[in-house]
Design a protein around this motif. Structure first.
Motif, PDB file in Angstrom:
ATOM      1  N   SER A 163      12.746 -14.276  -0.409  1.00 29.35           N
ATOM      2  CA  SER A 163      12.494 -14.735  -1.777  1.00 29.35           C
ATOM      3  C   SER A 163      12.429 -13.631  -2.808  1.00 29.35           C
ATOM      4  N   ARG A 164      12.109 -12.409  -2.393  1.00 27.76           N
ATOM      5  CA  ARG A 164      11.886 -11.366  -3.383  1.00 27.76           C
ATOM      6  C   ARG A 164      12.867 -10.208  -3.280  1.00 27.76           C
ATOM      7  N   GLY A 165      13.811 -10.289  -2.354  1.00 33.29           N
ATOM      8  CA  GLY A 165      14.784  -9.208  -2.235  1.00 33.29           C
ATOM      9  C   GLY A 165      14.169  -7.904  -1.754  1.00 33.29           C
ATOM     10  N   VAL A 166      13.005  -7.991  -1.107  1.00 31.56           N
ATOM     11  CA  VAL A 166      12.371  -6.801  -0.539  1.00 31.56           C
ATOM     12  C   VAL A 166      13.005  -6.538   0.821  1.00 31.56           C
ATOM     13  N   LYS A 167      13.340  -5.276   1.077  1.00 32.31           N
ATOM     14  CA  LYS A 167      13.926  -4.928   2.369  1.00 32.31           C
ATOM     15  C   LYS A 167      12.846  -4.270   3.221  1.00 32.31           C
ATOM     16  N   CYS A 168      12.329  -5.011   4.163  1.00 32.74           N
ATOM     17  CA  CYS A 168      11.270  -4.432   4.998  1.00 32.74           C
ATOM     18  C   CYS A 168      11.169  -5.164   6.320  1.00 32.74           C
ATOM     19  N   THR A 169      10.541  -4.511   7.280  1.00 28.25           N
ATOM     20  CA  THR A 169      10.165  -5.177   8.517  1.00 28.25           C
ATOM     21  C   THR A 169       8.652  -5.420   8.461  1.00 28.25           C
ATOM     22  N   ALA A 170       8.176  -6.254   9.386  1.00 26.50           N
ATOM     23  CA  ALA A 170       6.739  -6.543   9.429  1.00 26.50           C
ATOM     24  C   ALA A 170       5.924  -5.274   9.666  1.00 26.50           C
ATOM     25  N   ASP A 171       6.544  -4.261  10.281  1.00 27.02           N
ATOM     26  CA  ASP A 171       5.830  -3.010  10.542  1.00 27.02           C
ATOM     27  C   ASP A 171       5.416  -2.280   9.272  1.00 27.02           C
ATOM     28  N   GLN A 172       6.129  -2.549   8.174  1.00 24.42           N
ATOM     29  CA  GLN A 172       5.809  -1.875   6.914  1.00 24.42           C
ATOM     30  C   GLN A 172       4.846  -2.682   6.052  1.00 24.42           C
ATOM     31  N   VAL A 173       4.512  -3.891   6.525  1.00 18.34           N
ATOM     32  CA  VAL A 173       3.656  -4.765   5.725  1.00 18.34           C
ATOM     33  C   VAL A 173       2.195  -4.557   6.120  1.00 18.34           C
ATOM     34  N   LEU A 174       1.346  -4.342   5.141  1.00 19.41           N
ATOM     35  CA  LEU A 174      -0.099  -4.270   5.372  1.00 19.41           C
ATOM     36  C   LEU A 174      -0.766  -5.405   4.623  1.00 19.41           C
ATOM     37  N   ILE A 175      -1.721  -6.043   5.269  1.00 24.59           N
ATOM     38  CA  ILE A 175      -2.511  -7.058   4.574  1.00 24.59           C
ATOM     39  C   ILE A 175      -3.760  -6.367   4.026  1.00 24.59           C
ATOM     40  N   ILE A 176      -4.017  -6.598   2.754  1.00 29.52           N
ATOM     41  CA  ILE A 176      -5.163  -5.946   2.118  1.00 29.52           C
ATOM     42  C   ILE A 176      -5.917  -6.937   1.254  1.00 29.52           C
ATOM     43  N   SER A 177      -7.105  -6.522   0.827  1.00 30.14           N
ATOM     44  CA  SER A 177      -7.979  -7.429   0.081  1.00 30.14           C
ATOM     45  C   SER A 177      -7.681  -7.377  -1.418  1.00 30.14           C
ATOM     46  N   GLY A 178      -6.457  -7.734  -1.789  1.00 26.22           N
ATOM     47  CA  GLY A 178      -6.122  -7.786  -3.204  1.00 26.22           C
ATOM     48  C   GLY A 178      -5.266  -6.616  -3.655  1.00 26.22           C
ATOM     49  N   VAL A 179      -4.496  -6.846  -4.731  1.00 23.03           N
ATOM     50  CA  VAL A 179      -3.660  -5.780  -5.285  1.00 23.03           C
ATOM     51  C   VAL A 179      -4.537  -4.665  -5.843  1.00 23.03           C
ATOM     52  N   GLN A 180      -5.722  -5.039  -6.327  1.00 27.29           N
ATOM     53  CA  GLN A 180      -6.638  -4.013  -6.810  1.00 27.29           C
ATOM     54  C   GLN A 180      -6.947  -3.016  -5.691  1.00 27.29           C
ATOM     55  N   GLN A 181      -7.159  -3.520  -4.493  1.00 27.81           N
ATOM     56  CA  GLN A 181      -7.406  -2.629  -3.361  1.00 27.81           C
ATOM     57  C   GLN A 181      -6.170  -1.804  -3.023  1.00 27.81           C
ATOM     58  N   ALA A 182      -5.002  -2.411  -3.162  1.00 26.64           N
ATOM     59  CA  ALA A 182      -3.761  -1.675  -2.919  1.00 26.64           C
ATOM     60  C   ALA A 182      -3.660  -0.476  -3.865  1.00 26.64           C
ATOM     61  N   LEU A 183      -4.003  -0.712  -5.117  1.00 29.08           N
ATOM     62  CA  LEU A 183      -3.981   0.367  -6.113  1.00 29.08           C
ATOM     63  C   LEU A 183      -4.996   1.450  -5.753  1.00 29.08           C
ATOM     64  N   ASP A 184      -6.184   1.014  -5.409  1.00 27.81           N
ATOM     65  CA  ASP A 184      -7.259   1.944  -5.073  1.00 27.81           C
ATOM     66  C   ASP A 184      -6.859   2.791  -3.865  1.00 27.81           C
ATOM     67  N   ARG A 185      -6.285   2.144  -2.867  1.00 23.98           N
ATOM     68  CA  ARG A 185      -5.860   2.835  -1.663  1.00 23.98           C
ATOM     69  C   ARG A 185      -4.772   3.856  -1.970  1.00 23.98           C
ATOM     70  N   ALA A 186      -3.758   3.404  -2.710  1.00 26.24           N
ATOM     71  CA  ALA A 186      -2.648   4.307  -3.040  1.00 26.24           C
ATOM     72  C   ALA A 186      -3.149   5.488  -3.862  1.00 26.24           C
ATOM     73  N   ALA A 187      -4.037   5.213  -4.800  1.00 25.07           N
ATOM     74  CA  ALA A 187      -4.567   6.285  -5.649  1.00 25.07           C
ATOM     75  C   ALA A 187      -5.303   7.327  -4.812  1.00 25.07           C
ATOM     76  N   HIS A 188      -6.140   6.865  -3.901  1.00 21.88           N
ATOM     77  CA  HIS A 188      -6.887   7.807  -3.060  1.00 21.88           C
ATOM     78  C   HIS A 188      -5.976   8.603  -2.135  1.00 21.88           C
ATOM     79  N   LEU A 189      -4.924   7.967  -1.641  1.00 27.59           N
ATOM     80  CA  LEU A 189      -4.077   8.631  -0.652  1.00 27.59           C
ATOM     81  C   LEU A 189      -3.040   9.551  -1.279  1.00 27.59           C
ATOM     82  N   LEU A 190      -2.676   9.287  -2.532  1.00 22.73           N
ATOM     83  CA  LEU A 190      -1.547  10.006  -3.110  1.00 22.73           C
ATOM     84  C   LEU A 190      -1.904  10.912  -4.278  1.00 22.73           C
ATOM     85  N   LEU A 191      -3.092  10.752  -4.834  1.00 22.82           N
ATOM     86  CA  LEU A 191      -3.407  11.499  -6.054  1.00 22.82           C
ATOM     87  C   LEU A 191      -4.606  12.409  -5.897  1.00 22.82           C
ATOM     88  N   ASP A 192      -4.487  13.578  -6.467  1.00 25.26           N
ATOM     89  CA  ASP A 192      -5.615  14.493  -6.571  1.00 25.26           C
ATOM     90  C   ASP A 192      -6.001  14.609  -8.046  1.00 25.26           C
TER      91      ASP A 192
END
Lengths: 493, 493
Positions: A185-214
């Motif tokens: 439906s969304r034209g995303v190219k991925c396998t289930a191995d790349q999919v993570l279930i998380i507690s909201g997009v807000q958490q996704a942002l928080d996670r990415a920010a902590h892991l990628l930004l100093d």
């Protein structure tokens, strides 16, 4: 005198209902000791005196004394006299000080740099929805009965294994269902191995920010844009670089002119820009990807509201065009189902799966597993797709009600552009009317609108307001338009 | 030749089941363009040729072409010839490169300092429970039917307001129920205003670490101790300072001798030390509080496993003795109910409520609201207290089975100290048997034991193993003891 002292001045409060007597006596004596009414070294009342005074049995009293002794409050043996322990530090023997702001401030427990940068995200309105609530889907049309049925079925046959908890990445069958949905439906190219279930997009942002930004790392955000992203990036100490949005989405060239330094991360909403509603053009998507690849910039694609498109054709996700694995893709179930659910998904480049899983394992283990299983059932039984279709029709109807009544009632005051997707639209104020004034005036007429400036990090146009059209029914939308018309009349310069 | 070129070499794969034909054609053409098999400027096959070749209608083809044009892949008008767009950047025209570890490493997206310090917490075993699984309650005895009933009742009458989401601090009625439970049963002194509902004690640790610690800040942890705490503190860059545990709990004096610098935070498990099972003495509690007050150190009290006490009397929480508001208290529902639930509580000093709420709002908004409401119903209907009582009896039985069979079968090999509380115990190996060897040997006999050294940050005794007794029934415990006996025999030096 000694006898009197040991029995009278204690003045314990009477036994409490539902509390065992020994427990009550223990607590009262402990409080008395801690409050300093019985000093270190003072003799406790004899058990027989207490028994007489409070009408309780001696074994009960002995039990209470033994508890106090086992915890070190008192010393000595029952029979030969029991004394308040001498090892209690002074601090504990003062009467509890009254709570005061002053004391709290004075003690000054230092907070981390992260905490000092943190600003709360305002909570959504707790009162029931009214026109033009923008942050909410049509909860009045959510099939709670069906959801309850699916949940009950899963709960009745829940396995010990499911109760025991799961993988940090999420419930595997749900990850597979999400991968299939996104590919189709969304034209995303991925396998289930790349999919993570998380507690909201807000958490996704928080996670990415902590892991990628100093601290100090530059991050581009859309201007105007989603405030929940800026607040996260700011909290980790990133340098927020707002970049203007034009008719093709985030204006890459404007960003490059304005900010010398390459950003570490770019946050975009290409499907349906928040809050302007622009869809990012293919040309802009390709340039952005190429530039990100060359500059080793991560693109965070928030696929916000993309399920609901009323005109035009869906453009596949930026992620689906990405050959260099620079895109992190996030989408949520909460806007489609209900916000209280707190479940979303993240698709990350394959070499980032492990670090995102590690962060999940360390910070929450995994999202609640039974909720994931219920959602998975809801999807695989076809209810999710049906619900999206039903809501798309409903929202198209509600949108047309808004557009038609606004056309009739707000002509010359407010112009609503063509709305292709989503649950909300921007409205452009005519004739010099100012958005902040409108928001205040509308509130008096029991209508909610958000000035565009609330979504801007720096300067913003003063003539835009955001109107949600999904949360309430046609009748309430019409009432809202009438009332907004009155508010607008009063705001004419 | 031109005609042939435009029709033959495309060699599209045949239509896919369940995919609309126009969508299939669009995707195949797009892939062909992106793979470079149709170059920028190349003319697309004429619609009539495609219609003949693939047996599809011309309107279907026109629809596919229009989608490609609207997304910028092709230019020109239907009828006068359609051409691959010239604005596609080179990068997109290469065939997708094969995935390779080498490429992933080469591109080197930099991670944050936090991510570089992060180590995953190993997930719990996915296979079903066996002797002596330590990380799990008796899920075989969990009343799933009752839980399903309570949940179904709540779900059927769920309000729109509940679906809309809630406060960052958690569902208010649950916070009140928790405050009452903690005041009554755990000696915690708090109001509901200080209670936060969070997604597990792990999240409580993560939150506290982010809010209170900066890189380089010293943190004391118990040695041996809970590894989930150390991993969180390490990730935020804190300096981990292990402090020995003696028969009274964390050895404050040993800590002060070993570490010159005052810590910013001390992590303790006073009710039932993890994993040794020691209860912190009152004297030690008072000294710790007094020292923390003077040195402005935060005490993180993890009230781990405190619900299950078999002998001795419960000692009230450290938090209940704290007059200086230096204690953060955390406890979990997941050990009492089931790990998949991911709900826990945090009691923080009143001046820290706002910052913890801000962190929750920014990182997840709030924990899933319906789960909180179900749990609240489960508590307020009395099921929670009954379940704790039932489990306490069951675990006491299981514990006595372990102690008795170990007394019969493992005499001279393993000594189990008096177990006062919790779901697990340490066992001391006799006669120079080494714990790491035992763990390996036990696995061969289908038994799980954890060497104490796995819970140590630095050096650890090599003669201790941890045995869980709650997760499996009497029969499996007896089998486990038999098998462990065989394993121990083989490990004698």
């Amino acid at each position: 005198m000694a006898k009197k002292l040991s029995t009278l001045p204690l003045n314990l409060r009477g036994p409490k209902p539902r509390m065992p007597l020994y427990r009550w006596l223990y607590e009262e004596l402990r409080t008395t000791i801690l409050a300093g009414r019985l000093h270190p070294g003072a003799r406790l009342p004899a058990t027989r005196d207490l028994a007489t005074q409070y009408g309780i049995s001696r074994p009960t009293i002995v039990t209470a004394f033994e508890q106090l002794r086992s915890e070190g409050y008192v010393e000595g043996k029952v029979g030969s006299g029991t004394y308040v322990s001498k090892t209690l530090p002074d601090e504990l023997l003062q009467a509890p000080r009254a709570k005061s702001e002053a004391r709290t401030r004075r003690r000054g427990i230092p907070l981390s740099a992260y905490a000092r940068r943190l600003r709360p995200l305002p909570r959504s309105e707790s009162r029931s929805a009214r026109a033009f609530r923008a942050s909410q889907p049509a909860l009045d049309a959510f099939p709670t009965g069906l959801w309850a049925q699916v949940a009950a079925r899963r709960l009745r046959r829940v396995s010990t294994r499911l109760l025991a908890g799961g993988e940090a990445l999420g419930y595997r069958p749900l990850r597979e269902a999400v991968a299939e949905y996104l590919n189709t439906s969304r034209g995303v190219k991925c396998t289930a191995d790349q999919v993570l279930i998380i507690s909201g997009v807000q958490q996704a942002l928080d996670r990415a920010a902590h892991l990628l930004l100093d601290p100090g790392d530059p991050v581009w955000i859309e201007e105007p844009g989603y405030p929940g992203a800026a607040v996260v990036f700011r909290a980790v100490g990133a340098k927020i670089c707002p970049v203007a949005v034009d008719s093709e989405g985030l204006n890459l060239e404007a960003g490059r002119r304005r900010w010398q330094q390459h950003p570490r991360l770019v946050y975009v909403t290409p499907a349906h820009q928040f809050p302007l509603g622009v869809t990012m053009s293919l040309r802009r998507r390709l340039s952005l990807l190429e530039w990100a690849r060359r500059s080793r910039t991560i693109i965070f694609e928030d696929d916000y509201d993309s399920e609901y498109r009323y005109s035009g054709r869906p453009i596949p996700a930026l992620q689906g065009l990405d050959r260099a694995e620079v895109v992190i893709f996030a989408g949520s179930f909460t806007d489609v189902l209900f916000p209280a659910l707190r479940l979303a998904y993240l698709v990350v480049p394959s070499d980032m799966v492990d670090i995102f899983a590690a962060a999940e394992s360390v910070s929450t283990h995994h999202p609640p597993l039974i909720d994931q299983a219920i959602l998975c059932d809801f999807i695989s039984e076809g209810h999710f797709a049906r619900h999206v279709r039903r809501m798309r029709e409903l929202y198209a109807e509600r949108l047309s009600v808004l557009v038609e009544s606004a056309g009739l009632r707000l002509a010359g005051l407010l112009e609503i552009p063509v709305v292709e997707a989503g649950l909300r639209t921007v409205g452009w104020l005519q004739g010099g009317i100012l958005a902040e004034r409108v928001a205040q005036a509308a509130a008096k007429y029991d209508v909610e609108v958000v000035p565009l400036s609330r979504y801007a990090y720096g300067r913003a146009r003063s003539d835009g307001i955001v109107l949600g059209f999904a949360a309430v029914d046609a009748r309430e939308l019409r009432r809202g338009v009438e009332q907004l018309g009155r508010a607008l009349q009063g705001c004419r310069p």
